[in-house]
Motif scaffolding. Structure first.
Motif, PDB file in Angstrom:
ATOM      1  N   LEU A 114      -3.201 -16.762  57.242  1.00  0.00           N
ATOM      2  CA  LEU A 114      -2.750 -15.843  56.203  1.00  0.00           C
ATOM      3  C   LEU A 114      -2.649 -14.424  56.763  1.00  0.00           C
ATOM      4  O   LEU A 114      -3.538 -13.958  57.467  1.00  0.00           O
ATOM      5  N   ARG A 115      -1.559 -13.749  56.437  1.00  0.00           N
ATOM      6  CA  ARG A 115      -1.347 -12.366  56.836  1.00  0.00           C
ATOM      7  C   ARG A 115      -0.868 -11.570  55.625  1.00  0.00           C
ATOM      8  O   ARG A 115      -0.301 -12.130  54.692  1.00  0.00           O
ATOM      9  N   LEU A 116      -1.100 -10.269  55.650  1.00  0.00           N
ATOM     10  CA  LEU A 116      -0.720  -9.417  54.532  1.00  0.00           C
ATOM     11  C   LEU A 116       0.166  -8.280  55.033  1.00  0.00           C
ATOM     12  O   LEU A 116      -0.127  -7.669  56.070  1.00  0.00           O
ATOM     13  N   ILE A 117       1.236  -8.005  54.300  1.00  0.00           N
ATOM     14  CA  ILE A 117       2.098  -6.861  54.596  1.00  0.00           C
ATOM     15  C   ILE A 117       2.153  -5.979  53.354  1.00  0.00           C
ATOM     16  O   ILE A 117       2.634  -6.404  52.305  1.00  0.00           O
ATOM     17  N   GLU A 118       1.636  -4.767  53.480  1.00  0.00           N
ATOM     18  CA  GLU A 118       1.638  -3.836  52.344  1.00  0.00           C
ATOM     19  C   GLU A 118       2.978  -3.111  52.284  1.00  0.00           C
ATOM     20  O   GLU A 118       3.453  -2.557  53.280  1.00  0.00           O
ATOM     21  N   VAL A 119       3.568  -3.114  51.095  1.00  0.00           N
ATOM     22  CA  VAL A 119       4.862  -2.465  50.880  1.00  0.00           C
ATOM     23  C   VAL A 119       4.710  -1.469  49.735  1.00  0.00           C
ATOM     24  O   VAL A 119       4.338  -1.848  48.622  1.00  0.00           O
ATOM     25  N   GLU A 120       4.975  -0.204  50.004  1.00  0.00           N
ATOM     26  CA  GLU A 120       4.874   0.800  48.955  1.00  0.00           C
ATOM     27  C   GLU A 120       6.057   0.705  48.000  1.00  0.00           C
ATOM     28  O   GLU A 120       7.132   0.201  48.357  1.00  0.00           O
ATOM     29  N   LYS A 121       5.863   1.223  46.787  1.00  0.00           N
ATOM     30  CA  LYS A 121       6.879   1.069  45.754  1.00  0.00           C
ATOM     31  C   LYS A 121       8.223   1.641  46.185  1.00  0.00           C
ATOM     32  O   LYS A 121       9.270   1.030  45.926  1.00  0.00           O
ATOM     33  N   ARG A 122       8.202   2.783  46.865  1.00  0.00           N
ATOM     34  CA  ARG A 122       9.469   3.405  47.251  1.00  0.00           C
ATOM     35  C   ARG A 122      10.238   2.583  48.283  1.00  0.00           C
ATOM     36  O   ARG A 122      11.436   2.793  48.490  1.00  0.00           O
ATOM     37  N   ASP A 123       9.536   1.629  48.931  1.00  0.00           N
ATOM     38  CA  ASP A 123      10.173   0.814  49.966  1.00  0.00           C
ATOM     39  C   ASP A 123      10.535  -0.590  49.483  1.00  0.00           C
ATOM     40  O   ASP A 123      10.955  -1.434  50.286  1.00  0.00           O
ATOM     41  N   LEU A 124      10.390  -0.852  48.195  1.00  0.00           N
ATOM     42  CA  LEU A 124      10.702  -2.192  47.689  1.00  0.00           C
ATOM     43  C   LEU A 124      12.171  -2.547  47.872  1.00  0.00           C
ATOM     44  O   LEU A 124      12.518  -3.727  47.910  1.00  0.00           O
ATOM     45  N   VAL A 125      13.012  -1.540  47.992  1.00  0.00           N
ATOM     46  CA  VAL A 125      14.434  -1.810  48.247  1.00  0.00           C
ATOM     47  C   VAL A 125      14.631  -2.508  49.583  1.00  0.00           C
ATOM     48  O   VAL A 125      15.683  -3.111  49.830  1.00  0.00           O
ATOM     49  N   ASP A 126      13.620  -2.439  50.462  1.00  0.00           N
ATOM     50  CA  ASP A 126      13.708  -3.066  51.785  1.00  0.00           C
ATOM     51  C   ASP A 126      13.154  -4.480  51.806  1.00  0.00           C
ATOM     52  O   ASP A 126      13.077  -5.098  52.874  1.00  0.00           O
ATOM     53  N   LEU A 127      12.741  -5.010  50.669  1.00  0.00           N
ATOM     54  CA  LEU A 127      12.148  -6.351  50.645  1.00  0.00           C
ATOM     55  C   LEU A 127      13.039  -7.414  51.290  1.00  0.00           C
ATOM     56  O   LEU A 127      12.543  -8.250  52.053  1.00  0.00           O
ATOM     57  N   PRO A 128      14.345  -7.441  50.998  1.00  0.00           N
ATOM     58  CA  PRO A 128      15.175  -8.457  51.672  1.00  0.00           C
ATOM     59  C   PRO A 128      15.130  -8.350  53.194  1.00  0.00           C
ATOM     60  O   PRO A 128      15.111  -9.367  53.894  1.00  0.00           O
ATOM     61  N   GLU A 129      15.077  -7.118  53.703  1.00  0.00           N
ATOM     62  CA  GLU A 129      15.002  -6.917  55.154  1.00  0.00           C
ATOM     63  C   GLU A 129      13.667  -7.408  55.707  1.00  0.00           C
ATOM     64  O   GLU A 129      13.603  -8.033  56.776  1.00  0.00           O
ATOM     65  N   ILE A 130      12.587  -7.143  54.986  1.00  0.00           N
ATOM     66  CA  ILE A 130      11.265  -7.592  55.419  1.00  0.00           C
ATOM     67  C   ILE A 130      11.212  -9.115  55.458  1.00  0.00           C
ATOM     68  O   ILE A 130      10.704  -9.712  56.424  1.00  0.00           O
ATOM     69  N   VAL A 131      11.716  -9.734  54.412  1.00  0.00           N
ATOM     70  CA  VAL A 131      11.727 -11.204  54.353  1.00  0.00           C
ATOM     71  C   VAL A 131      12.525 -11.784  55.513  1.00  0.00           C
ATOM     72  O   VAL A 131      12.124 -12.782  56.126  1.00  0.00           O
ATOM     73  N   GLU A 132      13.623 -11.145  55.842  1.00  0.00           N
ATOM     74  CA  GLU A 132      14.457 -11.626  56.953  1.00  0.00           C
ATOM     75  C   GLU A 132      13.708 -11.555  58.282  1.00  0.00           C
ATOM     76  O   GLU A 132      13.863 -12.419  59.148  1.00  0.00           O
ATOM     77  N   LEU A 133      12.855 -10.530  58.435  1.00  0.00           N
ATOM     78  CA  LEU A 133      12.125 -10.354  59.693  1.00  0.00           C
ATOM     79  C   LEU A 133      11.012 -11.383  59.874  1.00  0.00           C
ATOM     80  O   LEU A 133      10.606 -11.658  61.006  1.00  0.00           O
ATOM     81  N   ILE A 134      10.491 -11.932  58.788  1.00  0.00           N
ATOM     82  CA  ILE A 134       9.316 -12.804  58.906  1.00  0.00           C
ATOM     83  C   ILE A 134       9.604 -14.269  58.605  1.00  0.00           C
ATOM     84  O   ILE A 134       8.714 -15.110  58.778  1.00  0.00           O
ATOM     85  N   HIS A 135      10.807 -14.599  58.159  1.00  0.00           N
ATOM     86  CA  HIS A 135      11.018 -15.953  57.634  1.00  0.00           C
ATOM     87  C   HIS A 135      10.906 -17.046  58.695  1.00  0.00           C
ATOM     88  O   HIS A 135      10.693 -18.209  58.363  1.00  0.00           O
ATOM     89  N   ALA A 169      20.426 -16.135  47.770  1.00  0.00           N
ATOM     90  CA  ALA A 169      19.684 -16.680  48.910  1.00  0.00           C
ATOM     91  C   ALA A 169      18.355 -17.252  48.436  1.00  0.00           C
ATOM     92  O   ALA A 169      17.715 -16.717  47.543  1.00  0.00           O
ATOM     93  N   ALA A 170      17.937 -18.344  49.040  1.00  0.00           N
ATOM     94  CA  ALA A 170      16.660 -18.960  48.684  1.00  0.00           C
ATOM     95  C   ALA A 170      15.503 -18.092  49.169  1.00  0.00           C
ATOM     96  O   ALA A 170      15.595 -17.415  50.184  1.00  0.00           O
ATOM     97  N   ALA A 171      14.406 -18.090  48.419  1.00  0.00           N
ATOM     98  CA  ALA A 171      13.224 -17.338  48.826  1.00  0.00           C
ATOM     99  C   ALA A 171      12.630 -17.950  50.087  1.00  0.00           C
ATOM    100  O   ALA A 171      12.701 -19.161  50.301  1.00  0.00           O
ATOM    101  N   SER A 172      12.054 -17.092  50.936  1.00  0.00           N
ATOM    102  CA  SER A 172      11.441 -17.580  52.156  1.00  0.00           C
ATOM    103  C   SER A 172      10.209 -18.409  51.818  1.00  0.00           C
ATOM    104  O   SER A 172       9.377 -18.011  51.000  1.00  0.00           O
ATOM    105  N   GLU A 173      10.074 -19.556  52.484  1.00  0.00           N
ATOM    106  CA  GLU A 173       8.986 -20.488  52.186  1.00  0.00           C
ATOM    107  C   GLU A 173       7.640 -19.975  52.651  1.00  0.00           C
ATOM    108  O   GLU A 173       6.601 -20.403  52.150  1.00  0.00           O
TER     109      GLU A 173
END
Length: 291
Positions: A114-135, A169-173
């Motif tokens: 298990l790993r945790l990535i903290e994302v601040e509210k102002r950066d939530l627009v980058d969620l698709p990019e974050i998911v792409e980096l870790i999928h 797009a499907a959510a990352s598993e």
């Protein structure tokens, strides 16, 4: 220099200028450096940075929230083992252990990937990019958003809705979103919105404004509510933290009175207030004793 050569030079100069305007590629992440990470933007570059000093909390020290621990840990175990699990919204009274519970679960299940990535509210627009980096990573990631609340026109509001459930797009598993908030529906609720409710027969139907607010929180599959502690729970948590800080004497009448006055001054009986009191009491008594 002929006309073709001049054209080539001008084209190369234009391309160089355009490249300067483009966002820099994400910074490579050292995944072995930590169990917790943050999404950061700096000098036009973005990336997932390791946290050097992780706040490690033992699940056992979180008291008064047994049912909440059971629900969120069950969901986290399912996720870590590769079984279906839900995004989680933890809401309720401040200082009752919402964020601490997530950190404690990371501490317990980090050895199992298990790993945790903290994302601040102002950066939530980058969620698709974050998911792409870790999928494609083998780890299991919790994207952690703390103390969320939105106004309807904020860009992060719609970005979160899309990532939770709404994109083609499907959510990352291998990732889930765990969010904490003092608001059940993540947005302010106003008195005038009650006027939009309609009676249809014997049923009450919310108006469009309320429906829009509910639509975000509904995308979290698991809702977990936290409540203020009663006096007995509060004092029990004070005792546990005093033991943690190696303070002798236990919960004497003097300590109990001081702990209740501390909570009264802050207008809250919560785990956070109990922890703050125990730190203060332990520090002052040990300083007075010279050890």
């Amino acid at each position: 220099m002929d006309s073709l050569s001049k054209l080539v030079v001008r084209a190369e100069s234009l391309v160089a200028r355009l490249e300067q305007l483009l966002p820099a590629p994400p910074v490579a992440t050292d995944w072995k450096a930590s169990i917790a990470f943050r999404w950061r933007k700096k000098d036009g570059r973005s990336g997932i940075e390791p946290v050097s000093q992780v706040h490690r909390i033992n699940l056992k020290v979180l008291q008064g929230i047994d049912e909440q621990k059971r629900q969120v840990e069950q969901n986290t175990r399912q996720f870590v083992e590769g079984f279906p699990a839900n995004n989680v919204l933890l809401t309720g009274a401040r200082g009752t252990g919402k964020s601490s519970l997530i950190k404690a679960l990371l501490n317990k299940y980090a050895s199992r990937g298990l790993r945790l990535i903290e994302v601040e509210k102002r950066d939530l627009v980058d969620l698709p990019e974050i998911v792409e980096l870790i999928h494609r990573r083998p780890e299991r990631f919790v994207l952690y958003c703390d103390d969320l609340s939105f106004e309807a026109d904020e860009p992060g509001y719609k970005a979160l809705k899309v990532v939770l459930d709404g994109s083609i797009a499907a959510a990352s598993e291998n990732c889930l979103i765990y969010a904490t908030s003092n608001r059940r529906h993540l947005m302010p609720e106003y008195m005038h919105e009650n006027l939009e409710y309609k009676h249809v027969g014997e049923e009450i139907h919310p108006g469009e404004t309320s429906e829009e607010k509910i639509s975000l929180s509904e995308r979290f599959g698991l809702w977990v509510s936290f409540y203020p502690f009663d006096q007995d729970d509060y004092l029990r948590i004070v005792t546990i933290w005093l033991e943690h800080f190696k303070t002798t004497g236990g919960l004497s009448d003097a300590v109990q009175k001081a702990a209740l006055q501390w909570a009264l001054q802050r207008g809250s009986r919560s785990g956070r207030v109990a922890w703050q009191f125990a730190r203060d009491w332990s520090g002052r008594t040990r300083l007075a004793r010279g050890k």
